[in-house]
Design an enzyme around this catalytic site. Sequence first.
Site, PDB file in Angstrom:
ATOM      1  N   ASN A 100       0.813  -1.226   0.000  1.00  0.00           N
ATOM      2  CA  ASN A 100       0.000   0.000   0.000  1.00  0.00           C
ATOM      3  C   ASN A 100       0.846   1.275   0.000  1.00  0.00           C
ATOM      4  O   ASN A 100       0.401   2.305  -0.502  1.00  0.00           O
ATOM      5  CB  ASN A 100      -0.931  -0.021   1.222  1.00  0.00           C
ATOM      6  CG  ASN A 100      -1.592   1.327   1.452  1.00  0.00           C
ATOM      7  OD1 ASN A 100      -2.529   1.699   0.753  1.00  0.00           O
ATOM      8  ND2 ASN A 100      -1.094   2.084   2.435  1.00  0.00           N
ATOM      9  N   TYR A 159       4.172   8.800 -11.351  1.00  0.00           N
ATOM     10  CA  TYR A 159       3.163   8.111 -10.540  1.00  0.00           C
ATOM     11  C   TYR A 159       2.400   7.092 -11.391  1.00  0.00           C
ATOM     12  O   TYR A 159       2.286   5.915 -11.030  1.00  0.00           O
ATOM     13  CB  TYR A 159       2.212   9.142  -9.926  1.00  0.00           C
ATOM     14  CG  TYR A 159       1.196   8.550  -8.999  1.00  0.00           C
ATOM     15  CD1 TYR A 159       1.559   8.114  -7.727  1.00  0.00           C
ATOM     16  CD2 TYR A 159      -0.140   8.406  -9.378  1.00  0.00           C
ATOM     17  CE1 TYR A 159       0.628   7.559  -6.870  1.00  0.00           C
ATOM     18  CE2 TYR A 159      -1.083   7.857  -8.530  1.00  0.00           C
ATOM     19  CZ  TYR A 159      -0.703   7.432  -7.273  1.00  0.00           C
ATOM     20  OH  TYR A 159      -1.621   6.881  -6.424  1.00  0.00           O
ATOM     21  N   ALA A 190       3.268   5.742 -14.187  1.00  0.00           N
ATOM     22  CA  ALA A 190       4.164   4.694 -14.691  1.00  0.00           C
ATOM     23  C   ALA A 190       4.442   3.642 -13.614  1.00  0.00           C
ATOM     24  O   ALA A 190       4.457   2.434 -13.888  1.00  0.00           O
ATOM     25  CB  ALA A 190       5.470   5.316 -15.175  1.00  0.00           C
TER      26      ALA A 190
HETATM   27  P1  NAD Z   1      -0.854   8.538   2.277  1.00  0.00           P
HETATM   28  O1  NAD Z   1       0.133   9.558   1.834  1.00  0.00           O
HETATM   29  O2  NAD Z   1      -1.791   8.845   3.375  1.00  0.00           O
HETATM   30  O3  NAD Z   1      -0.126   7.170   2.606  1.00  0.00           O
HETATM   31  C1  NAD Z   1       1.025   6.735   1.945  1.00  0.00           C
HETATM   32  C2  NAD Z   1       1.815   5.831   2.859  1.00  0.00           C
HETATM   33  O4  NAD Z   1       3.055   5.489   2.211  1.00  0.00           O
HETATM   34  C3  NAD Z   1       2.164   6.513   4.178  1.00  0.00           C
HETATM   35  O5  NAD Z   1       1.790   5.680   5.246  1.00  0.00           O
HETATM   36  C4  NAD Z   1       3.664   6.658   4.126  1.00  0.00           C
HETATM   37  O6  NAD Z   1       4.274   6.467   5.371  1.00  0.00           O
HETATM   38  C5  NAD Z   1       4.065   5.556   3.156  1.00  0.00           C
HETATM   39  N1  NAD Z   1       5.383   5.900   2.616  1.00  0.00           N
HETATM   40  C6  NAD Z   1       5.716   7.005   1.898  1.00  0.00           C
HETATM   41  N2  NAD Z   1       7.053   7.042   1.723  1.00  0.00           N
HETATM   42  C7  NAD Z   1       7.573   5.952   2.367  1.00  0.00           C
HETATM   43  C8  NAD Z   1       8.879   5.457   2.554  1.00  0.00           C
HETATM   44  N3  NAD Z   1       9.965   6.086   2.089  1.00  0.00           N
HETATM   45  N4  NAD Z   1       9.026   4.308   3.263  1.00  0.00           N
HETATM   46  C9  NAD Z   1       7.975   3.684   3.763  1.00  0.00           C
HETATM   47  N5  NAD Z   1       6.706   4.102   3.623  1.00  0.00           N
HETATM   48  C10 NAD Z   1       6.504   5.229   2.921  1.00  0.00           C
HETATM   49  O7  NAD Z   1      -1.643   8.161   0.954  1.00  0.00           O
HETATM   50  P2  NAD Z   1      -2.856   7.191   0.691  1.00  0.00           P
HETATM   51  O8  NAD Z   1      -3.812   7.960  -0.122  1.00  0.00           O
HETATM   52  O9  NAD Z   1      -3.336   6.512   1.924  1.00  0.00           O
HETATM   53  O10 NAD Z   1      -2.143   6.149  -0.293  1.00  0.00           O
HETATM   54  C11 NAD Z   1      -2.041   4.776  -0.047  1.00  0.00           C
HETATM   55  C12 NAD Z   1      -1.865   4.061  -1.387  1.00  0.00           C
HETATM   56  O11 NAD Z   1      -3.016   4.254  -2.198  1.00  0.00           O
HETATM   57  C13 NAD Z   1      -0.677   4.613  -2.205  1.00  0.00           C
HETATM   58  O12 NAD Z   1       0.001   3.551  -2.836  1.00  0.00           O
HETATM   59  C14 NAD Z   1      -1.353   5.483  -3.238  1.00  0.00           C
HETATM   60  O13 NAD Z   1      -0.584   5.617  -4.403  1.00  0.00           O
HETATM   61  C15 NAD Z   1      -2.628   4.712  -3.470  1.00  0.00           C
HETATM   62  N6  NAD Z   1      -3.701   5.505  -4.070  1.00  0.00           N
HETATM   63  C16 NAD Z   1      -4.165   6.619  -3.429  1.00  0.00           C
HETATM   64  C17 NAD Z   1      -5.171   7.380  -4.029  1.00  0.00           C
HETATM   65  C18 NAD Z   1      -5.714   8.621  -3.395  1.00  0.00           C
HETATM   66  O14 NAD Z   1      -6.438   9.352  -4.070  1.00  0.00           O
HETATM   67  N7  NAD Z   1      -5.459   8.893  -2.130  1.00  0.00           N
HETATM   68  C19 NAD Z   1      -5.696   6.970  -5.262  1.00  0.00           C
HETATM   69  C20 NAD Z   1      -5.201   5.825  -5.882  1.00  0.00           C
HETATM   70  C21 NAD Z   1      -4.215   5.096  -5.270  1.00  0.00           C
END
Ligand code: NAD
Length: 252
Positions: free
Chosen positions: A89, A158, A160
Amino acid sequence: MDRWLQGQTILVTGASGGIGAAIVERLAAEGARPIIHFSRDKAGAKALLARIGGHGWIIQADLSTPEGPFELWRRTVEVAGRVNGLVNNAGIRTEVPIELSAADWRAAWQKEFQINFFAAADLSRDAILHFKANGGGRIVNIASRAGQRGYAADAMPYGATKAALVNLTKSIARSFGGEGVTAVAIAPGWVRTDMAEDFIAAHGKAAAVADIPIGEMAAPSEVAELVAFVLRPSQASLNGATLDVNGGSYIR
Ligand code: NAD
Protein backbone atom coordinates in the site's frame (compact mmCIF):
# COMPACT_ATOMS: atom_id res chain seq x y z
CA MET A 1 -18.79 -8.41 11.76
CA ASP A 2 -18.12 -11.84 10.23
CA ARG A 3 -14.58 -12.99 10.94
CA TRP A 4 -13.67 -14.09 7.42
CA LEU A 5 -9.96 -13.50 8.09
CA GLN A 6 -9.69 -15.27 11.44
CA GLY A 7 -6.13 -16.50 12.00
CA GLN A 8 -4.65 -14.66 9.01
CA THR A 9 -1.46 -12.66 9.53
CA ILE A 10 -1.13 -9.85 6.99
CA LEU A 11 1.57 -7.23 6.41
CA VAL A 12 0.23 -3.82 5.31
CA THR A 13 2.84 -1.30 4.16
CA GLY A 14 2.41 2.44 4.69
CA ALA A 15 -0.25 1.69 7.27
CA SER A 16 0.00 4.48 9.84
CA GLY A 17 -2.62 6.65 8.09
CA GLY A 18 -4.83 7.08 5.03
CA ILE A 19 -5.89 3.99 3.10
CA GLY A 20 -3.36 1.76 4.89
CA ALA A 21 -4.81 2.50 8.33
CA ALA A 22 -8.35 1.87 7.05
CA ILE A 23 -7.16 -1.49 5.64
CA VAL A 24 -5.60 -2.47 8.99
CA GLU A 25 -8.82 -1.62 10.88
CA ARG A 26 -10.94 -3.62 8.47
CA LEU A 27 -8.62 -6.64 8.47
CA ALA A 28 -8.58 -6.64 12.26
CA ALA A 29 -12.37 -6.33 12.42
CA GLU A 30 -12.60 -9.46 10.26
CA GLY A 31 -10.29 -11.40 12.59
CA ALA A 32 -6.83 -10.93 11.05
CA ARG A 33 -3.65 -9.98 12.92
CA PRO A 34 -2.12 -7.13 10.91
CA ILE A 35 1.52 -6.11 10.83
CA ILE A 36 1.41 -2.31 10.66
CA HIS A 37 4.38 -1.00 8.71
CA PHE A 38 5.19 2.69 9.07
CA SER A 39 7.91 5.00 7.84
CA ARG A 40 7.93 8.08 10.07
CA ASP A 41 4.64 8.26 11.98
CA LYS A 42 5.34 6.01 14.98
CA ALA A 43 2.65 7.70 17.07
CA GLY A 44 0.07 7.05 14.34
CA ALA A 45 1.12 3.40 14.09
CA LYS A 46 0.94 2.94 17.88
CA ALA A 47 -2.47 4.61 18.07
CA LEU A 48 -3.72 2.33 15.28
CA LEU A 49 -2.42 -0.78 17.08
CA ALA A 50 -4.27 0.40 20.19
CA ARG A 51 -7.47 0.93 18.16
CA ILE A 52 -7.37 -2.71 17.04
CA GLY A 53 -6.93 -3.89 20.62
CA GLY A 54 -3.21 -4.59 20.32
CA HIS A 55 -3.81 -7.69 18.18
CA GLY A 56 -0.94 -7.13 15.75
CA TRP A 57 2.53 -5.64 15.46
CA ILE A 58 4.17 -2.42 14.30
CA ILE A 59 7.42 -2.33 12.31
CA GLN A 60 9.35 0.70 11.03
CA ALA A 61 11.15 0.60 7.68
CA ASP A 62 12.22 3.14 5.07
CA LEU A 63 11.17 1.78 1.69
CA SER A 64 13.14 4.45 -0.16
CA THR A 65 16.37 2.52 0.55
CA PRO A 66 17.40 -0.61 -1.39
CA GLU A 67 17.65 -2.73 1.76
CA GLY A 68 14.44 -1.37 3.41
CA PRO A 69 11.94 -3.82 1.86
CA PHE A 70 14.08 -6.92 2.53
CA GLU A 71 14.67 -5.80 6.13
CA LEU A 72 10.93 -5.21 6.57
CA TRP A 73 10.09 -8.75 5.41
CA ARG A 74 12.82 -10.28 7.57
CA ARG A 75 11.49 -8.53 10.68
CA THR A 76 7.89 -9.36 9.75
CA VAL A 77 8.63 -13.08 9.76
CA GLU A 78 10.72 -12.65 12.90
CA VAL A 79 7.80 -11.21 14.89
CA ALA A 80 4.86 -12.99 13.26
CA GLY A 81 6.19 -16.38 12.10
CA ARG A 82 3.86 -17.59 9.35
CA VAL A 83 2.55 -14.73 7.19
CA ASN A 84 -0.56 -15.25 5.01
CA GLY A 85 -0.82 -12.00 3.10
CA LEU A 86 1.01 -8.90 1.89
CA VAL A 87 -0.69 -5.60 1.03
CA ASN A 88 1.67 -3.30 -0.88
CA ASN A 89 0.00 0.00 0.00
CA ALA A 90 2.88 2.43 0.66
CA GLY A 91 3.22 5.00 -2.09
CA ILE A 92 4.09 8.58 -2.95
CA ARG A 93 2.89 10.96 -5.61
CA THR A 94 5.36 13.67 -6.58
CA GLU A 95 4.84 16.78 -8.70
CA VAL A 96 7.56 16.50 -11.37
CA PRO A 97 7.12 19.10 -14.13
CA ILE A 98 9.25 18.57 -17.22
CA GLU A 99 10.82 21.98 -16.59
CA LEU A 100 12.81 20.54 -13.65
CA SER A 101 16.55 20.20 -14.13
CA ALA A 102 17.57 16.88 -15.64
CA ALA A 103 19.15 15.83 -12.32
CA ASP A 104 16.04 16.68 -10.28
CA TRP A 105 13.78 15.04 -12.88
CA ARG A 106 15.79 11.82 -12.79
CA ALA A 107 15.99 11.82 -8.98
CA ALA A 108 12.21 12.19 -8.67
CA TRP A 109 11.55 9.32 -11.11
CA GLN A 110 14.00 7.09 -9.28
CA LYS A 111 12.57 7.84 -5.84
CA GLU A 112 9.01 7.29 -6.99
CA PHE A 113 9.89 3.99 -8.68
CA GLN A 114 11.85 2.87 -5.60
CA ILE A 115 8.96 3.42 -3.17
CA ASN A 116 5.95 2.66 -5.39
CA PHE A 117 7.34 -0.21 -7.42
CA PHE A 118 10.76 -1.64 -6.50
CA ALA A 119 9.86 -1.91 -2.80
CA ALA A 120 6.66 -3.76 -3.74
CA ALA A 121 8.59 -6.05 -6.11
CA ASP A 122 11.22 -6.82 -3.44
CA LEU A 123 8.57 -7.51 -0.79
CA SER A 124 6.65 -9.67 -3.28
CA ARG A 125 9.81 -11.69 -3.98
CA ASP A 126 10.33 -12.48 -0.31
CA ALA A 127 6.62 -13.06 0.27
CA ILE A 128 6.37 -15.50 -2.66
CA LEU A 129 9.34 -17.50 -1.35
CA HIS A 130 7.74 -17.57 2.12
CA PHE A 131 4.28 -18.47 0.78
CA LYS A 132 5.62 -21.25 -1.46
CA ALA A 133 7.41 -22.81 1.51
CA ASN A 134 4.47 -22.47 3.91
CA GLY A 135 1.30 -23.50 2.10
CA GLY A 136 0.40 -20.40 0.08
CA GLY A 137 -0.54 -16.76 0.48
CA ARG A 138 -1.97 -13.74 -1.25
CA ILE A 139 -0.61 -10.39 -2.42
CA VAL A 140 -2.75 -7.28 -2.86
CA ASN A 141 -1.16 -4.37 -4.69
CA ILE A 142 -2.68 -0.92 -4.32
CA ALA A 143 -2.27 0.47 -7.82
CA SER A 144 -4.24 3.41 -9.26
CA ARG A 145 -6.47 4.55 -12.08
CA ALA A 146 -3.42 6.60 -13.05
CA GLY A 147 -1.67 3.38 -14.03
CA GLN A 148 -4.53 2.37 -16.28
CA ARG A 149 -5.38 5.49 -18.25
CA GLY A 150 -2.12 7.50 -18.14
CA TYR A 151 -1.58 10.49 -15.91
CA ALA A 152 -1.10 14.22 -15.52
CA ALA A 153 1.77 16.14 -17.13
CA ASP A 154 3.15 17.16 -13.73
CA ALA A 155 3.10 13.68 -12.17
CA MET A 156 3.99 11.20 -14.91
CA PRO A 157 6.18 8.92 -12.72
CA TYR A 158 3.16 8.11 -10.54
CA GLY A 159 1.15 6.62 -13.39
CA ALA A 160 4.16 4.69 -14.69
CA THR A 161 4.91 3.12 -11.29
CA LYS A 162 1.29 2.03 -10.90
CA ALA A 163 1.16 0.53 -14.40
CA ALA A 164 4.26 -1.48 -13.51
CA LEU A 165 2.57 -2.64 -10.31
CA VAL A 166 -0.47 -3.89 -12.25
CA ASN A 167 1.82 -5.81 -14.59
CA LEU A 168 3.75 -7.33 -11.67
CA THR A 169 0.42 -8.46 -10.19
CA LYS A 170 -0.47 -10.27 -13.41
CA SER A 171 2.93 -11.95 -13.62
CA ILE A 172 2.67 -13.23 -10.05
CA ALA A 173 -0.85 -14.50 -10.68
CA ARG A 174 0.19 -16.36 -13.85
CA SER A 175 3.46 -17.69 -12.46
CA PHE A 176 2.75 -18.81 -8.92
CA GLY A 177 -0.98 -19.55 -8.75
CA GLY A 178 -0.19 -23.25 -9.09
CA GLU A 179 1.85 -23.06 -5.91
CA GLY A 180 -0.89 -21.40 -3.86
CA VAL A 181 0.31 -17.82 -4.34
CA THR A 182 -2.29 -15.44 -5.80
CA ALA A 183 -2.22 -11.70 -6.48
CA VAL A 184 -4.78 -8.97 -7.12
CA ALA A 185 -4.40 -5.26 -7.91
CA ILE A 186 -6.82 -2.61 -6.71
CA ALA A 187 -6.98 0.57 -8.78
CA PRO A 188 -8.66 3.47 -6.99
CA GLY A 189 -9.38 6.85 -8.50
CA TRP A 190 -9.20 9.68 -5.98
CA VAL A 191 -9.57 8.58 -2.34
CA ARG A 192 -10.04 11.08 0.52
CA THR A 193 -6.59 11.00 2.20
CA ASP A 194 -3.60 13.31 2.65
CA MET A 195 -2.49 12.42 -0.89
CA ALA A 196 -5.78 13.74 -2.28
CA GLU A 197 -5.69 16.76 0.04
CA ASP A 198 -2.26 17.70 -1.36
CA PHE A 199 -3.73 17.62 -4.88
CA ILE A 200 -6.80 19.61 -3.81
CA ALA A 201 -4.59 22.22 -2.14
CA ALA A 202 -2.68 22.67 -5.41
CA HIS A 203 -5.46 22.29 -8.00
CA GLY A 204 -8.83 22.57 -6.19
CA LYS A 205 -11.47 19.90 -5.50
CA ALA A 206 -13.36 20.57 -8.73
CA ALA A 207 -10.32 19.42 -10.70
CA ALA A 208 -10.30 16.14 -8.79
CA VAL A 209 -13.98 15.24 -9.10
CA ALA A 210 -14.78 16.81 -12.50
CA ASP A 211 -14.49 13.54 -14.41
CA ILE A 212 -15.96 11.25 -11.73
CA PRO A 213 -19.58 10.41 -12.71
CA ILE A 214 -20.68 9.91 -9.09
CA GLY A 215 -19.16 13.33 -8.28
CA GLU A 216 -17.23 12.29 -5.19
CA MET A 217 -13.96 10.75 -4.11
CA ALA A 218 -13.94 7.30 -2.53
CA ALA A 219 -13.68 6.88 1.23
CA PRO A 220 -10.64 4.93 2.48
CA SER A 221 -13.08 2.44 4.04
CA GLU A 222 -14.37 1.48 0.57
CA VAL A 223 -10.90 0.40 -0.52
CA ALA A 224 -10.31 -1.31 2.83
CA GLU A 225 -13.51 -3.34 2.55
CA LEU A 226 -12.47 -4.55 -0.90
CA VAL A 227 -8.96 -5.49 0.27
CA ALA A 228 -10.47 -7.59 3.07
CA PHE A 229 -12.80 -9.29 0.57
CA VAL A 230 -9.89 -10.10 -1.75
CA LEU A 231 -7.98 -11.65 1.16
CA ARG A 232 -10.78 -14.05 2.11
CA PRO A 233 -9.50 -17.62 1.78
CA SER A 234 -12.80 -18.48 0.07
CA GLN A 235 -11.89 -16.22 -2.90
CA ALA A 236 -9.61 -18.86 -4.41
CA SER A 237 -10.28 -17.94 -8.05
CA LEU A 238 -9.83 -14.18 -7.66
CA ASN A 239 -6.33 -14.06 -9.14
CA GLY A 240 -4.64 -11.59 -11.49
CA ALA A 241 -7.57 -9.16 -11.59
CA THR A 242 -7.37 -5.39 -11.38
CA LEU A 243 -10.39 -4.14 -9.42
CA ASP A 244 -11.44 -0.56 -10.23
CA VAL A 245 -12.70 1.73 -7.45
CA ASN A 246 -13.14 4.99 -9.33
CA GLY A 247 -16.78 6.06 -9.36
CA GLY A 248 -17.04 5.22 -13.06
CA SER A 249 -14.28 7.64 -14.10
CA TYR A 250 -12.43 4.91 -15.99
CA ILE A 251 -14.45 2.02 -17.37
CA ARG A 252 -12.70 -0.75 -19.27
P1 NAD B 1 -0.85 8.54 2.28
O1 NAD B 1 0.13 9.56 1.83
O2 NAD B 1 -1.79 8.85 3.38
O3 NAD B 1 -0.13 7.17 2.61
C1 NAD B 1 1.03 6.73 1.95
C2 NAD B 1 1.82 5.83 2.86
O4 NAD B 1 3.06 5.49 2.21
C3 NAD B 1 2.16 6.51 4.18
O5 NAD B 1 1.79 5.68 5.25
C4 NAD B 1 3.66 6.66 4.13
O6 NAD B 1 4.27 6.47 5.37
C5 NAD B 1 4.07 5.56 3.16
N1 NAD B 1 5.38 5.90 2.62
C6 NAD B 1 5.72 7.00 1.90
N2 NAD B 1 7.05 7.04 1.72
C7 NAD B 1 7.57 5.95 2.37
C8 NAD B 1 8.88 5.46 2.55
N3 NAD B 1 9.96 6.09 2.09
N4 NAD B 1 9.03 4.31 3.26
C9 NAD B 1 7.98 3.68 3.76
N5 NAD B 1 6.71 4.10 3.62
C10 NAD B 1 6.50 5.23 2.92
O7 NAD B 1 -1.64 8.16 0.95
P2 NAD B 1 -2.86 7.19 0.69
O8 NAD B 1 -3.81 7.96 -0.12
O9 NAD B 1 -3.34 6.51 1.92
O10 NAD B 1 -2.14 6.15 -0.29
C11 NAD B 1 -2.04 4.78 -0.05
C12 NAD B 1 -1.87 4.06 -1.39
O11 NAD B 1 -3.02 4.25 -2.20
C13 NAD B 1 -0.68 4.61 -2.21
O12 NAD B 1 0.00 3.55 -2.84
C14 NAD B 1 -1.35 5.48 -3.24
O13 NAD B 1 -0.58 5.62 -4.40
C15 NAD B 1 -2.63 4.71 -3.47
N6 NAD B 1 -3.70 5.51 -4.07
C16 NAD B 1 -4.16 6.62 -3.43
C17 NAD B 1 -5.17 7.38 -4.03
C18 NAD B 1 -5.71 8.62 -3.40
O14 NAD B 1 -6.44 9.35 -4.07
N7 NAD B 1 -5.46 8.89 -2.13
C19 NAD B 1 -5.70 6.97 -5.26
C20 NAD B 1 -5.20 5.82 -5.88
C21 NAD B 1 -4.22 5.10 -5.27
